[in-house]
Design a protein around this motif. Structure first.
Motif, PDB file in Angstrom:
ATOM      1  N   GLY A   1       0.634  -1.116  -0.091  1.00  0.00           N
ATOM      2  CA  GLY A   1      -0.078   0.056   0.015  1.00  0.00           C
ATOM      3  C   GLY A   1       0.736   1.086   0.036  1.00  0.00           C
ATOM      4  O   GLY A   1       0.410   2.582   0.229  1.00  0.00           O
ATOM      5  N   ALA A   2       2.047   1.130  -0.085  1.00  0.00           N
ATOM      6  CA  ALA A   2       2.965   2.484  -0.191  1.00  0.00           C
ATOM      7  C   ALA A   2       3.561   2.362  -1.489  1.00  0.00           C
ATOM      8  O   ALA A   2       4.263   1.407  -2.072  1.00  0.00           O
ATOM      9  CB  ALA A   2       4.050   2.123   1.026  1.00  0.00           C
ATOM     10  N   LEU A   3       3.856   3.615  -2.184  1.00  0.00           N
ATOM     11  CA  LEU A   3       4.507   3.975  -3.214  1.00  0.00           C
ATOM     12  C   LEU A   3       6.076   4.285  -2.859  1.00  0.00           C
ATOM     13  O   LEU A   3       6.195   5.297  -2.167  1.00  0.00           O
ATOM     14  CB  LEU A   3       3.801   4.889  -4.151  1.00  0.00           C
ATOM     15  CG  LEU A   3       4.564   5.449  -5.347  1.00  0.00           C
ATOM     16  CD1 LEU A   3       4.500   4.220  -6.350  1.00  0.00           C
ATOM     17  CD2 LEU A   3       3.739   6.693  -5.682  1.00  0.00           C
ATOM     18  N   TYR A   4       6.945   3.609  -3.454  1.00  0.00           N
ATOM     19  CA  TYR A   4       8.448   3.974  -3.411  1.00  0.00           C
ATOM     20  C   TYR A   4       8.919   4.650  -4.708  1.00  0.00           C
ATOM     21  O   TYR A   4       8.485   4.003  -5.850  1.00  0.00           O
ATOM     22  CB  TYR A   4       9.365   2.798  -2.990  1.00  0.00           C
ATOM     23  CG  TYR A   4       8.950   2.216  -1.503  1.00  0.00           C
ATOM     24  CD1 TYR A   4       9.800   2.683  -0.715  1.00  0.00           C
ATOM     25  CD2 TYR A   4       7.918   1.569  -1.493  1.00  0.00           C
ATOM     26  CE1 TYR A   4       9.808   2.081   0.563  1.00  0.00           C
ATOM     27  CE2 TYR A   4       7.745   0.915   0.004  1.00  0.00           C
ATOM     28  CZ  TYR A   4       8.646   1.267   0.969  1.00  0.00           C
ATOM     29  OH  TYR A   4       8.611   0.830   2.073  1.00  0.00           O
ATOM     30  N   LEU A   5       9.643   5.944  -4.729  1.00  0.00           N
ATOM     31  CA  LEU A   5       9.912   6.641  -5.791  1.00  0.00           C
ATOM     32  C   LEU A   5      11.304   7.124  -5.589  1.00  0.00           C
ATOM     33  O   LEU A   5      11.339   7.698  -4.648  1.00  0.00           O
ATOM     34  CB  LEU A   5       8.836   7.302  -6.393  1.00  0.00           C
ATOM     35  CG  LEU A   5       8.629   8.048  -7.450  1.00  0.00           C
ATOM     36  CD1 LEU A   5       8.171   7.061  -8.524  1.00  0.00           C
ATOM     37  CD2 LEU A   5       7.689   9.329  -7.483  1.00  0.00           C
ATOM     38  N   HIS A   6      12.137   7.072  -6.701  1.00  0.00           N
ATOM     39  CA  HIS A   6      13.275   7.812  -6.716  1.00  0.00           C
ATOM     40  C   HIS A   6      13.168   9.382  -6.789  1.00  0.00           C
ATOM     41  O   HIS A   6      12.355   9.820  -7.520  1.00  0.00           O
ATOM     42  CB  HIS A   6      14.391   7.354  -7.660  1.00  0.00           C
ATOM     43  CG  HIS A   6      15.643   7.664  -7.551  1.00  0.00           C
ATOM     44  ND1 HIS A   6      16.088   8.921  -8.287  1.00  0.00           N
ATOM     45  CD2 HIS A   6      16.803   7.154  -6.690  1.00  0.00           C
ATOM     46  CE1 HIS A   6      17.542   9.233  -7.958  1.00  0.00           C
ATOM     47  NE2 HIS A   6      17.902   8.117  -6.950  1.00  0.00           N
ATOM     48  N   ARG A   7      14.013   9.895  -6.234  1.00  0.00           N
ATOM     49  CA  ARG A   7      13.734  11.548  -6.253  1.00  0.00           C
ATOM     50  C   ARG A   7      14.004  12.136  -7.544  1.00  0.00           C
ATOM     51  O   ARG A   7      13.267  13.220  -7.916  1.00  0.00           O
ATOM     52  CB  ARG A   7      14.887  12.342  -5.350  1.00  0.00           C
ATOM     53  CG  ARG A   7      16.270  12.026  -5.839  1.00  0.00           C
ATOM     54  CD  ARG A   7      17.370  12.456  -4.806  1.00  0.00           C
ATOM     55  NE  ARG A   7      17.321  13.747  -4.552  1.00  0.00           N
ATOM     56  CZ  ARG A   7      18.105  14.484  -3.595  1.00  0.00           C
ATOM     57  NH1 ARG A   7      18.818  13.649  -2.713  1.00  0.00           N
ATOM     58  NH2 ARG A   7      18.164  15.737  -3.269  1.00  0.00           N
ATOM     59  N   SER A   8      14.525  11.446  -8.430  1.00  0.00           N
ATOM     60  CA  SER A   8      14.624  11.821  -9.838  1.00  0.00           C
ATOM     61  C   SER A   8      13.193  11.555 -10.709  1.00  0.00           C
ATOM     62  O   SER A   8      12.971  12.127 -11.721  1.00  0.00           O
ATOM     63  CB  SER A   8      15.482  11.074 -10.824  1.00  0.00           C
ATOM     64  OG  SER A   8      15.414   9.840 -10.797  1.00  0.00           O
ATOM     65  N   ALA A   9      12.358  10.937 -10.016  1.00  0.00           N
ATOM     66  CA  ALA A   9      11.142  10.691 -10.723  1.00  0.00           C
ATOM     67  C   ALA A   9       9.782  11.305  -9.900  1.00  0.00           C
ATOM     68  O   ALA A   9       8.712  10.987 -10.234  1.00  0.00           O
ATOM     69  CB  ALA A   9      10.725   9.187 -10.742  1.00  0.00           C
ATOM     70  N   ILE A  10      10.169  12.253  -9.192  1.00  0.00           N
ATOM     71  CA  ILE A  10       9.262  12.970  -8.427  1.00  0.00           C
ATOM     72  C   ILE A  10       8.185  13.612  -9.301  1.00  0.00           C
ATOM     73  O   ILE A  10       6.827  13.854  -8.651  1.00  0.00           O
ATOM     74  CB  ILE A  10       9.965  13.981  -7.470  1.00  0.00           C
ATOM     75  CG1 ILE A  10       8.813  14.323  -6.324  1.00  0.00           C
ATOM     76  CG2 ILE A  10      10.447  15.225  -8.118  1.00  0.00           C
ATOM     77  CD1 ILE A  10       9.383  15.336  -5.049  1.00  0.00           C
ATOM     78  N   HIS A  11       8.505  14.044 -10.303  1.00  0.00           N
ATOM     79  CA  HIS A  11       7.648  14.851 -11.307  1.00  0.00           C
ATOM     80  C   HIS A  11       6.440  13.621 -11.695  1.00  0.00           C
ATOM     81  O   HIS A  11       5.462  14.405 -12.361  1.00  0.00           O
ATOM     82  CB  HIS A  11       8.491  15.272 -12.360  1.00  0.00           C
ATOM     83  CG  HIS A  11       9.147  14.149 -13.481  1.00  0.00           C
ATOM     84  ND1 HIS A  11      10.396  13.816 -13.097  1.00  0.00           N
ATOM     85  CD2 HIS A  11       8.695  13.592 -14.537  1.00  0.00           C
ATOM     86  CE1 HIS A  11      10.670  12.914 -13.993  1.00  0.00           C
ATOM     87  NE2 HIS A  11       9.542  12.543 -14.717  1.00  0.00           N
ATOM     88  N   THR A  12       6.316  12.496 -11.682  1.00  0.00           N
ATOM     89  CA  THR A  12       5.492  11.566 -12.079  1.00  0.00           C
ATOM     90  C   THR A  12       4.387  11.538 -10.953  1.00  0.00           C
ATOM     91  O   THR A  12       3.435  10.816 -11.177  1.00  0.00           O
ATOM     92  CB  THR A  12       6.242  10.198 -12.494  1.00  0.00           C
ATOM     93  OG1 THR A  12       6.597   9.482 -11.215  1.00  0.00           O
ATOM     94  CG2 THR A  12       7.172  10.090 -13.186  1.00  0.00           C
TER      95      THR A  12
END
Length: 200
Positions: free
Chosen positions: A53-64
């Motif tokens: 239930g958690a989304l993990y995202l790299h900082r370079s992909a924050i725009h998504t």
């Protein structure tokens, strides 16, 4: 270069990150428009790693991020302790008021990056809690390519390792292999070193 996010509701501007991934934009309107465009394509190509239930995202992909989650992150980022470094974002979609900022080892240099420390921001209380992790046996990242934006050139490079280990059948019972020692034991048992390469 500083990357700023503008919250239209409060007219506040938050520093989200400060690194080589940022691109120059004028104000918050273009940033928001970029977020909408990226969100429109996410259904076709998966961006972000979903775990429990958690989304993990790299900082370079924050725009998504979607617009609502981008606003959530911008508010949480304003509560980070001064100087806190992070490279991965965790948005808890079950608890919409919890955002974590995770400081992992460099994804470019570590095949399975270990978690060094984290900062959990609880927006309901306005508190931020920092936690340090053991360097001997930290939680680690698998399938790190999923954290990147769909058009990131590094996705293919990172995915090659994942694909090779999948063919060996190593990504089973992953709930037992979330820490470095357990994972490296599995690698050794399959004739691989800590980077997932064949041992000499």
């Amino acid at each position: 270069m500083r990357f700023l996010w503008a919250n239209r509701k409060t007219a506040a501007r938050y520093v989200i990150f400060d690194d080589e991934y940022a691109k120059p934009f004028e104000g918050g309107v273009k940033l928001r428009a970029m977020s909408h465009r990226a969100a429109d394509t996410k259904d076709n190509v998966r961006t972000g790693k979903l775990v429990g239930g958690a989304l993990y995202l790299h900082r370079s992909a924050i725009h998504t991020l979607s617009s609502s989650e981008a606003d959530l992150v911008s508010e949480a980022a304003s509560l980070l302790p001064n100087g806190f470094e992070w490279c991965v974002l965790k948005v808890n979609r079950r608890k919409g008021n919890h955002v974590s900022f995770l400081d992992y080892e460099d994804l470019d240099h570590a095949a399975f990056p270990g978690l060094k420390r984290s900062c959990l921001v609880d927006l309901s209380s306005g508190k931020a809690k920092v936690r340090n992790y053991s360097s001997d046996n930290p939680p680690i990242l698998h399938r790190k390519e999923l954290l990147l934006a769909f058009d990131d050139l590094k996705r293919k490079e990172y995915a090659q390792l994942t694909d090779r280990l999948e063919r060996l059948g190593l990504f089973q019972n992953m709930h037992k292999m979330g820490y470095r020692k357990q994972w490296e034991k599995v690698l050794r048992e399959n004739g691989l070193d800590s980077n997932g390469d064949h041992s000499e």
